[in-house]
Design an enzyme around this catalytic site. Structure first.
Site, PDB file in Angstrom:
ATOM      1  N   GLU A 177      17.743  16.939  -3.131  1.00  0.00           N
ATOM      2  CA  GLU A 177      17.363  18.210  -3.564  1.00  0.00           C
ATOM      3  C   GLU A 177      16.355  18.872  -3.145  1.00  0.00           C
ATOM      4  OE1 GLU A 177      16.105  20.731  -7.534  1.00  0.00           O
ATOM      5  OE2 GLU A 177      15.302  18.640  -7.061  1.00  0.00           O
ATOM      6  N   ASP A 182      15.585  13.587  -6.262  1.00  0.00           N
ATOM      7  CA  ASP A 182      15.059  14.781  -7.044  1.00  0.00           C
ATOM      8  C   ASP A 182      13.605  15.339  -6.477  1.00  0.00           C
ATOM      9  OD1 ASP A 182      14.994  16.688  -9.340  1.00  0.00           O
ATOM     10  OD2 ASP A 182      13.007  15.735  -9.838  1.00  0.00           O
TER      11      ASP A 182
END
Length: 782
Positions: free
Chosen positions: A504, A451
């Site tokens: 990401e 993330d």
């Protein structure tokens, strides 16, 4: 390890320590200065020799004070049993005890009560015996092992690797580990807290009073350690840390493998007893590289997929549902423990513990195992960018910035009110790299979706001028974060065959999925990820689809631009939870038009997405056209699929399409085998902006094609000519999003379509198709 013998000392009447040796004025006789006869001096009074005083087993005031205040760095050096001149001294610190007795094979001796919970005695023994302590309290007497007779549970190699930041199995030595140590069952506790003046263990086993359980410092490693006999699985604990300013803080274990159910915050001693049944899955998962294999992901927020279900209950439903829909993988939004459910798991406090909201760590393993046995890979979101400021967790863990950067501007995350990890500190990098390996090895996770990578890579991320300092080269890149990500990826790929890491990352950083040893134009080696989320494709394509069809011709490039950079990285096309929350509306609600047109647009978009180069990811609820935004409080609107609901066929039709997309996708290597090779894609119609039509060919490694044609206008286009190769005798329609069973109008091609020798779109042959409104077709060689 036998502590060094202490020298016997005496005390002078004024309280000052004497030497314990005979001689004039406290000096040995041999050092008495000679008297020169040529210069006679006045006679001097010589005090009598100071006799040796008996050894006192009681602790001195300094040691007592440090132990009572939790600031003693070496409690094992003064507590327990130690050979001394005249015998063996026994000392114990047992607050609230009435009496403490040493019990050995041929020995039973009560220790003297020295006050404040201290007990001691000097026994006339030649060696330290194997002994136990009999501790009497007001209402009970217990016989226990003495925690201060044990050697450290960490070896020299462990401490060396920790100091170097290279202990790839950090979770096996730090934290709480039930074990048999020197023939005794108990739990070894260890924690990294280099700035602490002292550390104690407090928990349910000592009524949360750590006074009698001080830990020892293992030198320059910054690690504190204590083996506590008799403590086992299920006990709650925290570390009582004396900060540099003398105040105390009670902290959860950073490497706890199990925690209490939030909002409770204690760590729990845990031993896994799970026996895996997924050996076949693990053996074959590395057979084909992920970027050359089908990879279709269903993103799941476990606490709300079916609210109220535990890990084991989810194991009864989730694998069957995902397998029925044909997805190859699930991606679990962060399962690591987090205090605030509204963060969806993205503000982690327990990096080594699956959230206790749904069960134990072994229960989570049961779920992963069930998914594997159903043929489904498991990815999990992993959050190494930042952590929350909760005072019982990592923030200023030992009284000073430790896991976070010491520079407040570097530590504070400007967007989320959290703290960023100090990637330049080797122990912090070790904590995170080992954590990535931990999830893959201990929980058989098949992939880590990392993330917020962009927030890690740039020093000026969400910061204004003056709020950040350039790196040593004068640039904005966070060189420490780059080195960390490279190390993490290299370590995971080396240790865990078949595991994939997914970034990401929302910027144009060069080489996210390039090997770490290959340098790019920027001068950096690749970050080493296996795949990267294609945020550009997601934003552009959703922007295009949100326009009314009459305006789409002005935005045609938003659907074609992705192919300009499609092979710059190994991409995943993500329609994730981020796109269906916070006022962004659900996927079907983003589409223009009435309810029929919204569903038609959605179906056409999904089929276009599944045929586009790159892997697919779809968030739960979007597979059946949920109209409302997702909320973690109630999860997907499953009632939309209740046969008693009048519009149920509309939602079921979209879900049926998703199932057929996955089935067709997995059976057509052209859609995934050359995802990262430009030879796998050819535009046929990329410039028909006035028609809102797109057409392209996908090829597998053998050259077998699949033709995708999308008509994103609301009108039927009859006899629409599409250029095709001349070596395919006929094409059959393998998928049509306008089929009636999906909720469409039923315009299609039931019979094979034969090419005509008329060249078109720069190709030697062509076919004439009737293009349904707001629909995508897949055609394969008949």
């Amino acid at each position: 390890m036998t502590p060094p013998k202490k020298k016997a000392t005496g005390k002078k009447a004024d309280g000052r320590k004497g030497t314990g040796r005979k001689g004039t004025a406290g000096k040995p006789a041999a050092q008495k200065p000679a008297v020169k006869k040529s210069k006679p001096k006045k006679p001097v009074a010589v005090p009598p020799p100071v006799p040796d005083l008996p050894f006192s087993p009681a602790l001195g005031a300094g040691d007592r004070e440090r132990l009572l205040h939790g600031t003693h760095h070496d409690p094992h050096g003064v507590l327990g049993a130690h050979p001394v001149p005249g015998g063996v001294v026994f000392r114990a610190l047992r607050p609230f005890a009435r009496a403490v007795t040493v019990v050995a094979e041929a020995l039973r001796a009560e220790l003297h009560d020295d006050g404040d919970g201290f007990f001691s005695a000097l026994l006339p023994l030649t060696d330290v015996p194997a002994y136990r302590l009999l501790v009497a309290y007001e209402d009970t007497t217990v016989e226990i092992e003495d925690a201060y007779r044990f050697l450290p549970t960490l070896g020299e190699l462990d401490l060396h690797l920790i100091g170097e930041g290279r202990h790839e199995e950090l979770w096996t030595v730090l934290g709480a580990h039930p074990a048999t140590h020197q023939g005794v069952r108990g739990t070894g506790f260890s924690v990294w807290a280099p700035n602490a003046r002292g550390v104690r263990v407090a928990g349910s086993f000592n009524f949360w009073d750590g006074t009698g359980f001080p830990m020892r410092s293992l030198g320059s490693s910054g690690v504190w350690e204590l083996f506590v006999p008799g403590v086992g699985d299920g006990e709650l604990y925290k570390f009582d840390i004396a900060r540099p300013d003398g105040t105390h803080t009670l902290r959860a274990d950073p490497l706890a493998r199990r925690t209490e159910v939030p909002p409770a915050t204690s760590s729990i001693v845990h031993t896994s007893r799970y026996e895996w049944g997924d050996a076949e899955w693990l053996d074959r998962r590395a057979a084909t590289p992920v970027h050359e294999a089908p990879f279709s992901v269903y993103e799941v927020h476990l606490p709300s997929w079916r609210p109220g279900l535990t890990y084991r209950q989810l194991a009864e439903q989730l694998p069957a549902y995902v397998r029925d829909l044909g997805f190859t993988h699930v991606e679990l939004m962060p399962v690591a423990e987090h205090p605030f459910g509204g963060s969806w798991g993205y503000q982690v406090t327990g990096f080594y513990a699956p959230t206790a909201r749904l069960g134990t760590p072994d229960d989570f393993k049961f779920l992963v195992d069930a998914l594997h046995r159903a043929g489904i890979g498991v990815l999990m979101d992993w959050v190494p960018a930042h952590f929350p400021r909760d005072e019982w967790a990592l923030a200023e863990f030992d009284g000073r910035p430790l896991y976070e950067h010491e520079d407040p501007l570097r530590a504070a995350h400007p967007d989320w009110g959290t703290l960023e990890f100090d990637f330049g500190r080797r122990e912090v990098r070790n904590f995170l790299v080992a954590n990535a390996v931990y999830w893959c090895e201990e929980f058989h996770i098949d992939g880590l979706r990392v993330d917020a990578v962009a927030s890690m890579l740039y020093l000026d991320y969400s910061r204004e001028p003056g709020q950040w300092t350039p790196n040593e080269q004068g640039g904005r890149e966070n060189l420490d974060a780059v080195a960390f990500l490279q190390e993490m990826n290299a370590t995971v790929y080396r240790r865990c065959p078949g595991v994939v890491t997914v970034a990401e990352e929302s910027t144009a950083w060069d080489g996210v999925t390039r090997a770490t040893h290959h340098r790019g134009p920027s001068g950096f080696g690749g970050l080493g990820f296996g795949l990267k989320w294609n945020m550009g494709w997601m934003h552009d394509s959703l922007q295009y689809m949100s326009h009314e069809p009459v305006h789409r011709k002005h935005h045609h490039h938003e659907m074609t631009f992705s192919m300009v950079y499609a092979y710059s990285e190994n991409y995943v096309l993500p329609i994730s939870h981020d796109e269906v929350v916070h006022g962004k509306r659900s996927l079907v609600s983003k589409m223009p038009g009435d309810w029929w047109q919204q569903r038609a647009n959605l179906r056409a978009y999904l089929a276009f997405m599944w045929a586009h180069p790159g892997k697919q990811l779809l968030f739960m609820g979007q597979e059946f056209a949920q109209g409302a935004e997702w909320s973690e409080a109630h999860g997907p609107d499953w009632w939309l699929l209740d046969p008693a609901y009048p519009a149920e066929p509309d939602h079921r039709g979209v879900r049926d399409l998703v199932r057929d997309l996955n089935t067709g996708y997995r059976s057509a290597p052209a859609l995934w085998q050359l995802d990262t090779d430009p030879a796998g894609f050819q535009w046929v119609v990329g410039d028909a902006a006035e028609d809102d039509v797109f057409a392209f060919l996908r090829h597998d490694a053998e050259g077998t094609p699949l033709l995708c044609v999308a008509n994103l206008s609301p009108v039927v286009r009859h006899d629409y000519r599409i250029g095709v190769p001349d070596d395919v005798p006929a094409w059959h329609e393998s998928l049509n999003t306008d089929a009636e069973r999906y909720g469409g109008s039923g315009v299609g091609h039931p019979d094979p379509v034969k090419p005509e020798p008329q060249g078109w779109h720069g190709r030697p042959a062509s076919i004439r198709l009737t293009l349904p409104p707001l629909a995508t077709l897949w055609l394969r060689p008949a």
